[in-house]
Design a protein around this motif. Structure first.
Motif: not given
Lengths: 166, 180
Positions: A82, A96, B78-82, B97, B99-103
């Motif tokens: 991705f 992200q 983080r994005a992509g982790e399951i 999974r 797909i979006k992260v806002h920290e």
């Protein structure tokens, strides 16, 4: 001692042990692979850029090309790949946003070139996207037939969004 | 009938001392299983270190009946982790999974959006009414390892309880009747 039950039990225990050992060896063998993937991403167009419900949102067209063939080993079921936009904003130390993803089922599909609009909405939490510098990162997750999962990425820097809405 | 007769005879012939030693060894089996499970909880930092995949929403990566090993740790999400998460008002945890992260800059709290690889849209429809994001406390762990098919054992046992009782009964009989 030599009843049917004992023999069945011994056979079952032995076969499960052998199977577990083979699985462990398969996943350990993944560590021998040292992949050398490559990727190139280009933002070919900003389709529109506006504020909706207080949050900045942008639609873009992307050219993604990559060669991930070297990630595949005999223990690889598929590779999930991705592309994410990553940036910092005054409120958030990290944002992200996944823009596009795909599943590579086999090595034959691991070299690709696609031309696509962002599949998921590129929306900020707030309105910080005007003139924002961001990275595009190609991430991949190697999903094994059995054992440990691997993940890595290629970061591509130096992208910038337009100064004005359009 | 010979086999049943022998079994009945061996049950009858049990001495009190032998019975006690069998109860003790059965207790050892149960407690060591418990120790392994709790020990795994400590090591992985996840309240359930192993989960069984129940739906096809992550196909073709994970199919129904596969099992996943979880790890929580202190690392940020983080994005992509399951991840495996619980939604308020739903009993069954979901494996999807990120797909979006806002920290957040100041508190380090995260807003996370998830999606199943095989689903068309993101998970906002699965979340509680009006919920837009998952927070850290919803997430039970992230998947680090994978083993196919093994989870079918638990799926079959939960869906067909008769098989479970038959199996437990047979094992119990085996323990009681076996010498040594």
């Amino acid at each position: 001692m030599h009843s049917f039950g004992f023999r069945a039990n011994a056979l079952l225990t032995f076969s499960v042990t052998v199977l577990a050992l083979i699985c462990a060896m398969a996943t350990l063998s993944d560590n021998l692979n040292s992949p050398s993937p490559s990727a190139h991403v280009q933002v070919s167009n900003i389709n529109w850029f506006q504020k909706s419900k207080g949050n900045d949102e942008v639609s873009m067209t992307l050219n993604v090309s990559a060669n991930l063939e070297s990630l595949f080993t005999w223990n690889t079921k598929q590779v999930f790949v991705f592309l994410a936009a990553e940036y910092e904003s005054p409120k958030n130390s990290l944002n992200q946003v996944s823009l596009w993803d795909g599943i590579l089922p086999s090595k034959e599909h691991a070299q690709f070139l696609i031309h696509t609009k962002n599949k998921y909405r590129f929306t900020d939490q707030g309105s910080n996207l005007r003139g924002k510098e961001y990275n595009l990162t190609l991430h991949w997750h190697v999903m094994p037939k059995t054992g440990k999962m691997f993940a890595d990425k290629i970061v591509m820097t130096g992208f910038r969004l337009p100064e004005e809405y359009r | 009938m010979g086999w049943i007769g022998e079994t009945v005879d061996s049950v009858k012939s049990i001495q009190i001392r032998q019975l006690i030693s069998q109860v003790v060894s059965l207790g050892m089996i149960v407690t060591s299983a418990l120790i392994i499970w709790k020990g795994l909880m400590c090591i992985t930092g996840s309240e359930s270190p192993v989960v069984v995949v129940l739906s096809g929403s992550m196909e073709p990566g994970f199919k129904r009946g596969d099992i996943l090993f979880l790890h929580m740790g202190k690392d940020p999400i983080r994005a992509g982790e399951i991840v495996v998460f619980n939604v308020d008002g739903r009993e069954i945890p979901i494996v999807h999974r990120v797909i979006k992260v806002h920290e957040r800059q100041d508190t380090g709290e995260v807003d996370v959006l998830t999606k199943g690889d095989n689903n068309y849209g993101d998970d906002r429809l699965l979340y509680a009414q009006g919920q837009q994001w998952l927070q850290r406390h919803h997430i039970m762990g992230r998947a680090v390892g994978f083993l196919p098919y093994v989870g079918w054992v638990t799926i079959i046992m939960t869906e067909k309880p008769i098989i479970k009782y038959l199996l437990i009964g047979a094992l119990g009989l085996l323990v009681i009747t076996s010498k040594e």
